[in-house]
Motif scaffolding. Structure first.
Motif, PDB file in Angstrom:
ATOM      1  N   VAL A  33       0.851  -1.358   0.007  1.00 58.24           N
ATOM      2  CA  VAL A  33       0.044   0.053   0.073  1.00 58.24           C
ATOM      3  C   VAL A  33       1.102   1.014  -0.052  1.00 58.24           C
ATOM      4  O   VAL A  33       1.791   1.249   0.680  1.00 58.24           O
ATOM      5  N   THR A  34       0.610   2.288  -0.817  1.00 54.22           N
ATOM      6  CA  THR A  34       1.418   3.489  -1.010  1.00 54.22           C
ATOM      7  C   THR A  34       0.816   4.620  -0.362  1.00 54.22           C
ATOM      8  O   THR A  34      -0.677   4.815  -0.347  1.00 54.22           O
ATOM      9  N   ASP A  35       1.395   5.605   0.145  1.00 50.84           N
ATOM     10  CA  ASP A  35       0.808   6.911   0.506  1.00 50.84           C
ATOM     11  C   ASP A  35       0.340   7.730  -0.306  1.00 50.84           C
ATOM     12  O   ASP A  35       0.685   7.391  -1.338  1.00 50.84           O
ATOM     13  N   PRO A  40       5.671   3.466  -0.348  1.00 48.85           N
ATOM     14  CA  PRO A  40       5.019   2.099   0.537  1.00 48.85           C
ATOM     15  C   PRO A  40       4.889   2.577   1.894  1.00 48.85           C
ATOM     16  O   PRO A  40       6.207   2.968   2.532  1.00 48.85           O
ATOM     17  N   VAL A  76      -4.814  -4.287  -4.734  1.00 49.73           N
ATOM     18  CA  VAL A  76      -4.327  -3.895  -3.593  1.00 49.73           C
ATOM     19  C   VAL A  76      -5.087  -2.434  -3.484  1.00 49.73           C
ATOM     20  O   VAL A  76      -4.675  -1.530  -4.491  1.00 49.73           O
ATOM     21  N   THR A  77      -5.469  -2.299  -2.448  1.00 47.06           N
ATOM     22  CA  THR A  77      -6.007  -1.064  -2.047  1.00 47.06           C
ATOM     23  C   THR A  77      -5.788  -0.858  -0.451  1.00 47.06           C
ATOM     24  O   THR A  77      -5.522  -2.003   0.049  1.00 47.06           O
ATOM     25  N   GLY A  78      -5.686   0.241   0.200  1.00 46.32           N
ATOM     26  CA  GLY A  78      -5.625   0.332   1.459  1.00 46.32           C
ATOM     27  C   GLY A  78      -5.428   1.735   2.048  1.00 46.32           C
ATOM     28  O   GLY A  78      -5.593   2.638   1.108  1.00 46.32           O
ATOM     29  N   SER A  79      -4.886   1.849   3.120  1.00 42.59           N
ATOM     30  CA  SER A  79      -4.497   3.314   3.599  1.00 42.59           C
ATOM     31  C   SER A  79      -3.639   3.118   5.037  1.00 42.59           C
ATOM     32  O   SER A  79      -3.648   2.215   5.508  1.00 42.59           O
ATOM     33  N   CYS A  80      -2.984   4.349   5.104  1.00 44.20           N
ATOM     34  CA  CYS A  80      -1.951   4.801   6.446  1.00 44.20           C
ATOM     35  C   CYS A  80      -2.543   5.958   7.087  1.00 44.20           C
ATOM     36  O   CYS A  80      -2.222   6.923   6.227  1.00 44.20           O
ATOM     37  N   ILE A  94      -5.099  -3.038   4.695  1.00 42.61           N
ATOM     38  CA  ILE A  94      -4.885  -3.367   3.454  1.00 42.61           C
ATOM     39  C   ILE A  94      -6.166  -4.188   2.943  1.00 42.61           C
ATOM     40  O   ILE A  94      -6.374  -5.243   3.806  1.00 42.61           O
ATOM     41  N   THR A  95      -6.535  -3.957   1.543  1.00 43.50           N
ATOM     42  CA  THR A  95      -7.555  -4.794   1.268  1.00 43.50           C
ATOM     43  C   THR A  95      -7.217  -5.452  -0.266  1.00 43.50           C
ATOM     44  O   THR A  95      -6.648  -4.740  -1.062  1.00 43.50           O
ATOM     45  N   THR A 105      -9.781  -7.826   4.128  1.00 46.64           N
ATOM     46  CA  THR A 105      -9.181  -6.433   4.571  1.00 46.64           C
ATOM     47  C   THR A 105      -8.508  -7.056   5.739  1.00 46.64           C
ATOM     48  O   THR A 105      -8.874  -7.657   6.898  1.00 46.64           O
TER      49      THR A 105
END
Length: 253
Positions: A33-35, A40, A76-80, A94-95, A105
């Protein structure tokens, strides 16, 4: 349907051991997952096998369990998320998605001393390709659970080669060759790993427990390619399978 829950517990144990003792091993994927700056912020290497109970479309409403793998090329999707006061990432997720309606997820949280996985949510759609002769064709469901053993110090990664099973309501997921770092990733690479206790125990890695299947329970093993299309209709959220995870010590954020 208490009878189905009882059959599910026994059949899931058999399905998991079947994966360990001869069934096809799951493919291992490398995900990131990247910001907002395209750096990453969460790294995960893992193979996953899901073990999901369902009811067959016959006169006896026979209980069955199917097993399917996470594709190594899942989307891949996701968040930080950041704590703006200290500019430190406190939560991440991460999903991984594939086919049509299948995804998982994993949510993480951290404090000053430890990061840990706080929840896993798996979504799937009943279809005859993955759930042979299923009764509720096209019905969407999701299950969730708490993985108590995935944790490490901030700035390090968690590593576990041994298969680890996590209960998700009346279903389960088996992690294989897992390495994950949801916080403080530098240079797009894993930091020093904290290895799970099971990896340190040779007896755990080589012990096999044999289970028998209930007479009217069938176990299926299915691999779903990432580009598979499954046609389904969406159902209301009340198809969710709820459960209460077994209490265990949880780090205080």
């Amino acid at each position: 349907m208490a009878w189905l829950i009882g059959l599910t517990i026994l059949a899931l144990s058999s399905a998991v051991k079947g994966q360990e003792s001869g069934a096809t091993a799951p493919p291992v994927g490398h995900f990131a997952v990247t910001d907002e700056h395209h750096n990453p912020c969460l790294l995960m290497t893992v193979g996953m096998t899901f073990h999901v109970p369902y009811v067959k479309n016959d006169t006896k409403s026979t209980g069955a369990v199917t097993s399917y793998h996470l594709p190594a090329d899942a989307n891949v999707t996701g968040s930080c998320e950041e704590d703006t006061k200290k500019n430190q990432k406190k939560e991440a997720s991460i999903t991984l998605s594939w086919a049509d309606g299948f995804n998982v997820t994993v949510k993480f949280k951290r404090n000053d001393t430890v990061f840990y996985a706080k929840e896993i949510i798996a979504r799937y759609v009943l279809n005859s390709d993955v759930f042979p002769d299923c009764k509720d064709e096209g019905e969407a469901k999701h299950v969730n659970g708490t993985p108590h053993d995935i944790h490490a110090m901030p700035g390090r990664s968690y590593l576990c080669h041994v298969a680890v099973n996590v209960t998700l309501g009346n279903a389960s997921v088996t992690f294989s060759d897992l390495q994950v770092q949801p916080f403080m990733v530098k240079g797009g690479n894993f930091s020093k790993a904290e290895e799970c206790a099971a990896d340190m125990s040779t007896t755990t890695a080589h012990t096999t427990i044999h289970h028998t299947h209930p007479g009217n329970t069938t176990v299926h093993h299915t691999t779903i390619p990432a580009n598979t299309t499954v046609h389904h209709t969406t159902v209301p959220a009340n198809t969710t399978v709820h459960h209460t995870p077994t209490p265990s010590p949880t780090p205080t954020p």
